[in-house]
Design a protein around this motif. Sequence first.
Motif, PDB file in Angstrom:
ATOM      1  N   ALA C  11     -20.752  10.112  -3.938  1.00  0.00           N
ATOM      2  CA  ALA C  11     -20.135   9.929  -5.249  1.00  0.00           C
ATOM      3  C   ALA C  11     -18.643   9.912  -4.942  1.00  0.00           C
ATOM      4  CB  ALA C  11     -20.506  11.087  -6.180  1.00  0.00           C
ATOM      5  N   ASP C  13     -16.527  11.957  -5.453  1.00  0.00           N
ATOM      6  CA  ASP C  13     -16.051  13.274  -5.033  1.00  0.00           C
ATOM      7  C   ASP C  13     -17.034  14.016  -4.135  1.00  0.00           C
ATOM      8  OD1 ASP C  13     -17.905  13.617  -7.042  1.00  0.00           O
ATOM      9  OD2 ASP C  13     -16.818  15.228  -8.059  1.00  0.00           O
ATOM     10  N   VAL C  14     -17.925  13.270  -3.499  1.00  0.00           N
ATOM     11  CA  VAL C  14     -18.914  13.871  -2.595  1.00  0.00           C
ATOM     12  C   VAL C  14     -18.949  13.040  -1.317  1.00  0.00           C
ATOM     13  CG1 VAL C  14     -21.314  14.581  -2.277  1.00  0.00           C
ATOM     14  CG2 VAL C  14     -20.302  14.606  -4.574  1.00  0.00           C
ATOM     15  N   TYR C 196     -30.698  11.256  -8.014  1.00  0.00           N
ATOM     16  CA  TYR C 196     -29.782  12.391  -8.146  1.00  0.00           C
ATOM     17  C   TYR C 196     -28.358  12.001  -8.556  1.00  0.00           C
ATOM     18  CZ  TYR C 196     -27.642  16.879  -7.350  1.00  0.00           C
ATOM     19  OH  TYR C 196     -26.952  18.048  -7.522  1.00  0.00           O
ATOM     20  N   TYR C 197     -27.644  11.304  -7.687  1.00  0.00           N
ATOM     21  CA  TYR C 197     -26.271  10.943  -8.035  1.00  0.00           C
ATOM     22  C   TYR C 197     -26.305   9.780  -9.033  1.00  0.00           C
ATOM     23  CZ  TYR C 197     -24.744  13.943  -4.208  1.00  0.00           C
ATOM     24  OH  TYR C 197     -24.511  15.018  -3.388  1.00  0.00           O
ATOM     25  N   PRO C 198     -25.424   9.829 -10.027  1.00  0.00           N
ATOM     26  CA  PRO C 198     -25.526   8.862 -11.130  1.00  0.00           C
ATOM     27  C   PRO C 198     -25.576   7.393 -10.728  1.00  0.00           C
ATOM     28  CG  PRO C 198     -24.082  10.658 -11.769  1.00  0.00           C
ATOM     29  CD  PRO C 198     -24.418  10.875 -10.305  1.00  0.00           C
TER      30      PRO C 198
ATOM     31  N   SER D  39     -15.732  21.274  -9.918  1.00  0.00           N
ATOM     32  CA  SER D  39     -15.786  19.902  -9.409  1.00  0.00           C
ATOM     33  C   SER D  39     -16.348  19.012 -10.496  1.00  0.00           C
ATOM     34  CB  SER D  39     -16.686  19.837  -8.176  1.00  0.00           C
ATOM     35  OG  SER D  39     -18.036  19.981  -8.561  1.00  0.00           O
ATOM     36  N   GLU D  40     -16.129  17.728 -10.360  1.00  0.00           N
ATOM     37  CA  GLU D  40     -16.635  16.818 -11.392  1.00  0.00           C
ATOM     38  C   GLU D  40     -18.139  16.646 -11.286  1.00  0.00           C
ATOM     39  OE1 GLU D  40     -14.756  13.317 -12.526  1.00  0.00           O
ATOM     40  OE2 GLU D  40     -12.807  14.278 -12.714  1.00  0.00           O
ATOM     41  N   THR D  41     -18.608  16.292 -10.115  1.00  0.00           N
ATOM     42  CA  THR D  41     -20.029  15.960  -9.989  1.00  0.00           C
ATOM     43  C   THR D  41     -20.931  17.180 -10.088  1.00  0.00           C
ATOM     44  OG1 THR D  41     -19.744  13.884  -8.806  1.00  0.00           O
ATOM     45  CG2 THR D  41     -21.755  15.112  -8.323  1.00  0.00           C
ATOM     46  N   PHE D  42     -20.505  18.311  -9.523  1.00  0.00           N
ATOM     47  CA  PHE D  42     -21.387  19.487  -9.497  1.00  0.00           C
ATOM     48  C   PHE D  42     -21.001  20.546 -10.512  1.00  0.00           C
ATOM     49  CE2 PHE D  42     -21.551  17.666  -5.190  1.00  0.00           C
ATOM     50  CZ  PHE D  42     -22.890  17.339  -5.162  1.00  0.00           C
ATOM     51  N   THR D  55     -24.725  25.439  -7.611  1.00  0.00           N
ATOM     52  CA  THR D  55     -23.864  24.553  -8.389  1.00  0.00           C
ATOM     53  C   THR D  55     -24.500  24.372  -9.761  1.00  0.00           C
ATOM     54  OG1 THR D  55     -24.849  22.354  -8.107  1.00  0.00           O
ATOM     55  CG2 THR D  55     -23.625  23.233  -6.226  1.00  0.00           C
ATOM     56  N   LYS D  57     -24.954  21.764 -11.312  1.00  0.00           N
ATOM     57  CA  LYS D  57     -25.776  20.561 -11.400  1.00  0.00           C
ATOM     58  C   LYS D  57     -27.170  20.711 -10.808  1.00  0.00           C
ATOM     59  CE  LYS D  57     -25.979  15.673 -10.068  1.00  0.00           C
ATOM     60  NZ  LYS D  57     -26.585  15.115 -11.264  1.00  0.00           N
ATOM     61  N   ASP D  58     -27.313  21.417  -9.711  1.00  0.00           N
ATOM     62  CA  ASP D  58     -28.650  21.422  -9.099  1.00  0.00           C
ATOM     63  C   ASP D  58     -29.276  22.813  -8.946  1.00  0.00           C
ATOM     64  OD1 ASP D  58     -27.323  22.367  -6.848  1.00  0.00           O
ATOM     65  OD2 ASP D  58     -27.963  20.747  -5.519  1.00  0.00           O
TER      66      ASP D  58
END
Lengths: 286, 286, 286, 286
Positions: C11, C13-14, C196-198, D39-42, D55, D57-58
């Motif tokens: 992503a 940021d990943v 998982y990731y958008p 963080s943005e994604t997590f 996190t 998110k998961d």
Amino acid sequence: MTDLWYSEYHAADVRFSIKVTRQLCSEQTPFQKIDFFESETFGTFFTIDGLVMATQKDEFAYHDMIAHVPFAVHPAVRRVLIIGGGDGGTAREVCRYPGVEHVDLVDIDERVVRLCQQYLPQTASVLDSDPRVHLHFEDGLQFVGRAEEGMYDLVLVDSTDPVGPGEGLFTHAFYQNCHRALTEDGILINQHESPYYPIYAHEMLRAHAKIRATFPIARVYEFHMPTYPSGHWLFGFASKRYDPVADFRPERWNALGLKTRYYNTDLHTAAFALPTYVKELLEHGA
Amino acid sequence: MTDLWYSEYHAADVRFSIKVTRQLCSEQTPFQKIDFFESETFGTFFTIDGLVMATQKDEFAYHDMIAHVPFAVHPAVRRVLIIGGGDGGTAREVCRYPGVEHVDLVDIDERVVRLCQQYLPQTASVLDSDPRVHLHFEDGLQFVGRAEEGMYDLVLVDSTDPVGPGEGLFTHAFYQNCHRALTEDGILINQHESPYYPIYAHEMLRAHAKIRATFPIARVYEFHMPTYPSGHWLFGFASKRYDPVADFRPERWNALGLKTRYYNTDLHTAAFALPTYVKELLEHGA
Amino acid sequence: MTDLWYSEYHAADVRFSIKVTRQLCSEQTPFQKIDFFESETFGTFFTIDGLVMATQKDEFAYHDMIAHVPFAVHPAVRRVLIIGGGDGGTAREVCRYPGVEHVDLVDIDERVVRLCQQYLPQTASVLDSDPRVHLHFEDGLQFVGRAEEGMYDLVLVDSTDPVGPGEGLFTHAFYQNCHRALTEDGILINQHESPYYPIYAHEMLRAHAKIRATFPIARVYEFHMPTYPSGHWLFGFASKRYDPVADFRPERWNALGLKTRYYNTDLHTAAFALPTYVKELLEHGA
Amino acid sequence: MTDLWYSEYHAADVRFSIKVTRQLCSEQTPFQKIDFFESETFGTFFTIDGLVMATQKDEFAYHDMIAHVPFAVHPAVRRVLIIGGGDGGTAREVCRYPGVEHVDLVDIDERVVRLCQQYLPQTASVLDSDPRVHLHFEDGLQFVGRAEEGMYDLVLVDSTDPVGPGEGLFTHAFYQNCHRALTEDGILINQHESPYYPIYAHEMLRAHAKIRATFPIARVYEFHMPTYPSGHWLFGFASKRYDPVADFRPERWNALGLKTRYYNTDLHTAAFALPTYVKELLEHGA
């Protein structure tokens, strides 16, 4: 053992990274993003909009070179205007001169000052402790536009790069107002970017062209600033009367007995000797 | 669009990274690991044991400053010894002087030379094309130990850091042999590390102490080298007779009409003016 | 000791990064950028347009799961079409079935095949050695568009992500042509991205909607693929007749005596049991 | 725009990095280093000794799979012991079962709980709000050593890796005490590391050997945990009486009407079907 790295891109494909022991604060102000970090090698450092402003380890080089060069040329600086410089390091060096009577420090963002007072007293403590320093939280371009003619012996432009809040401090209008606000023998020093990476060299040239069009004397000097892009950084010296080398009085400055870690009177003249490619850039452009 | 980055740790918590468009070769020789890379900002660059040796973009600063400073002091350099310098950049600058009759280049690792000839002709092409250059692939310490007394007017130590194969080039024995191999008015220039990050400053001090114990005149000069740690790099100038500033003859050098991108005769003297903290380090140690 | 890292952004940021011992090759073809690398943990791996395609260490999971699931359902696969799959890993698994008579492998980019034959024989060696495999270097969408009706028992879409050359392999037209090219009891397996990731989940949904509109039976199964974004990866199973669970014949597959490292008949059914959030995404969309 | 990345090394040459919008806190306790990040994604996540614990998110995947699997097997869990799990996520899922009367949560480090209550209420809010949860800040090995025989229907070992404070929770003595503290039909679930990267697979094997020597029934199940190394993660299921598949009662669990995002009753059985290489590792070792 937490693996946390701050990075700054000096070019799209060049990254300088510092391992952070902790982030001390992160604040989005109306003007910019301010972050403070702790690190082993550089101690505390802070960034604005993701760019290193000052680190405990090497801020002395920058603040020595912005402040002592003009004081070693001008015989009697009494009134000083600092534009930007909210971390206080430039004011700290200026305040070491007993002849200085009044310092106006104009930073658009009060939060820079307040956060440096909290996290970086090494540079900022003077802002509290010296009554000659007067803080003004407003746009530097507007402040200098309103300043009376001939008010200052010395203007130090200690700005961020010409993006965002710092942009106005790289304009014709700004330099003309500095010219007007200076005494007949006043000196302007400005943060002059770097000759090495193209985006910085581009701004260096733009600033130089404007200053040269405004002041009869406009010179550039260099120093080593390891945490800035390429480590090769410049200041501009502009004046209506003084040449930074011909009018330099080393014995007068040495008589003051100031202890410095970077600046010295041999280095003063040396700093104005630039590598050939930098001279050619400044004379002929990219 | 492949995301591939070369990194060098300037300290355990300071990382300088270059995005690589491709790796050109990677070779483990009996002496060291050699890698060549392509990048946008720096062009082709190569590393030894993971440390940047030379990049197309900024090698000119290093090679100008190692070569032209002594030639602007010594009136008649005829025989030159280059220790290390397998990339050829130092030899290239030396060979621009018509008075030079013989150049011995001693690099312990032939593969450095051969790979630079293949991938970095900008520095290495002179090694083929100039018959005055004589290549010797052996240990520099042994070569100079066997050299006849007073054989060379100029010895240029263009070495890696004092770890691995470069270690012997930072010893008392080496400097003493250089002293012996030099003529009475010969000059020794050595890669002198950097004053900024502690591990480099430590080696700078060790080298300086040894050279100062060997030569009556031992000075240090600085320049900007953006791809080296901190960008603040040093060379040593040692001699039995010449002082690099007092015996400097700018008009003689300028009369040669050499076009350079970094070195110039104003910068020559300036380079010997060091920041106060560097002077203090060199005089008093860490 | 050279510090060289390949990174892939899962992503914005990943970032997933692999330290590279050397880059084996880097080639821009008319279709895409192909890079091969060596690493300690993953062995040789290659990327297309900066995304990991296969590593020596975990390719077995992907290739087991794309190939053995349909073979354990369909009673008699004789003709197989592989779209993409230029690394040969899918073909390698398909060729382990003695009943397979003919394999067409269609990859738009011959260079993928040739470079895998050179650098990744673990997956690619079958492409030379098994005469049942027929290589076609052309666009998969066009190939399947020209294929005769009912030509294949099994179509395996072993494609890159739906960006660049892989884009056509995620269209309605492509799935319809696959439907046409399949026998009445044929099976389509497709690389189905990740939940998982958008950005990956978005493509997963788009593909699923199109396949479901084309085939009466359309299921999704999952597996662990550590070097792919999130490690949670999917394949699609589509068919005119067979349900992957109801028509699964474990005893028949086990009787073949194939040794595998990831797939087994317990895992077969299990792979179709999806986490609730994935089921909901597939049923109702994001 | 500040470029700040947290990284975790899944192997010496494999790095997983998350861009951090800010660090929320960093604290060295007597036991470990705890850091919270945004963080943005997590979303918000926290690390212990530099390793991702949870996190926003998961975390649901982990907490669903540690909690719901045993509840779908055991007919009447009333007393639960959670070892570790200071973030509260496991307790949150356990507290959704009305039959649960008492939950002891034992975390050696009170600061984990307090910081999660402050920064991660998504998992930790239950620790305040549910009176059935009793917090004990002490060593889990000692707590379970003192526990009365047959006190718990369910022990959930929600520990860090077997390094530092978590080490005692991977010993024979610990598992034997769990065995003693469990009722005759009690279940032990333990965080069981990962089969993929060698250092994790090594710990997986050590834990499995010890549990298998302690409990007559010892099974391993898997799930997808994207922010853990390789994304392929395991729990252990050990019991004196119940087999997790044979004694699984999906209709009973479904009748409870619990809404979950990862766990479902199809996935329950599926999770115990392991890839062949994992089965072989568990059976025969590395």
